[in-house]
Design a protein around this motif. Structure first.
Motif, PDB file in Angstrom:
ATOM      1  N   CYS A  85       0.845  -1.198   0.000  1.00 51.96           N
ATOM      2  CA  CYS A  85       0.000   0.000   0.000  1.00 51.96           C
ATOM      3  C   CYS A  85       0.877   1.243   0.000  1.00 51.96           C
ATOM      4  CB  CYS A  85      -0.886  -0.022   1.244  1.00 51.96           C
ATOM      5  SG  CYS A  85      -1.714   1.537   1.579  1.00 51.96           S
ATOM      6  N   CYS A  88       0.377   2.839   3.914  1.00 48.18           N
ATOM      7  CA  CYS A  88       0.760   2.170   5.164  1.00 48.18           C
ATOM      8  C   CYS A  88       1.645   0.947   4.934  1.00 48.18           C
ATOM      9  CB  CYS A  88      -0.491   1.769   5.946  1.00 48.18           C
ATOM     10  SG  CYS A  88      -1.377   0.402   5.178  1.00 48.18           S
ATOM     11  N   CYS A  98      -4.409   0.227   0.211  1.00 50.35           N
ATOM     12  CA  CYS A  98      -5.203  -0.856   0.777  1.00 50.35           C
ATOM     13  C   CYS A  98      -6.618  -0.352   1.076  1.00 50.35           C
ATOM     14  CB  CYS A  98      -4.549  -1.390   2.048  1.00 50.35           C
ATOM     15  SG  CYS A  98      -4.630  -0.269   3.436  1.00 50.35           S
ATOM     16  N   CYS A 101      -6.863   2.299   3.888  1.00 53.80           N
ATOM     17  CA  CYS A 101      -6.370   3.632   3.541  1.00 53.80           C
ATOM     18  C   CYS A 101      -7.315   4.323   2.567  1.00 53.80           C
ATOM     19  CB  CYS A 101      -4.966   3.557   2.957  1.00 53.80           C
ATOM     20  SG  CYS A 101      -3.734   3.159   4.204  1.00 53.80           S
TER      21      CYS A 101
HETATM   22 ZN   LIG Z   1      -2.831   1.166   3.595  1.00 52.19          ZN
END
Ligand SMILES: [Zn+2]
Ligand SMILES: [Zn+2]
Length: 134
Positions: A85, A88, A98, A101
């Motif tokens: 991602c 993160c 992701c 997020c």
């Molecule tokens: Zn993420």
């Protein structure tokens, strides 16, 4: 006489003659070598995950991520490979971010929009006058 264009290789720092790949020959060779190692390992182990692939080939996980991001290794062909991602670094297999997020960012954007809307409701008249004075 043509001047040779040289630069420092972004990967190893050595001075090299500029080329399309923007890497020195040693780094291009090592990149190709690593890619071939991954590719041939995956041919026999289609279901390998990133960590296994890295252990088996000695290629760093970050370089493997690079291969995946450049679409040199296609996730559609290897069910357990992933990239990370953009926010993160959680392992994902689709989109840039992701699900968590993406959810958070959508919420933040909506919140911002709401705040903007409230600001406009409150201060439209003032803002227009303000702009005319400048
Ligand atoms: Zn993420
Ligand atoms: Zn180099």
């Amino acid at each position: 006489m043509t001047l040779l264009k040289v630069a420092n290789c972004p990967s190893c720092g050595k001075v090299f003659q500029k080329n399309l790949r923007n890497l020195c020959q040693a780094c291009i060779d090592s990149y190709e070598h690593d890619f071939n190692a991954c590719y041939s390992y995956l041919r026999d182990h289609r279901k390998a995950a990133n960590a296994e692939l890295s252990n088996a080939t000695g290629v760093s996980e970050s370089r493997i991520l690079g291969f995946i991001k450049e679409n040199k290794l296609l996730l559609s062909q290897y069910p357990n490979l992933h990239y990370t991602c953009g926010s993160c670094r959680k392992p994902i297999r689709q989109n840039q971010l992701c699900a968590d997020c993406r959810c958070r960012i959508t919420r933040d954007i909506n919140l911002l929009k709401e705040q903007e809307a409230k600001k406009l409701e409150r201060g439209t008249g003032f803002q227009i006058r303000d702009r005319f004075q400048r």
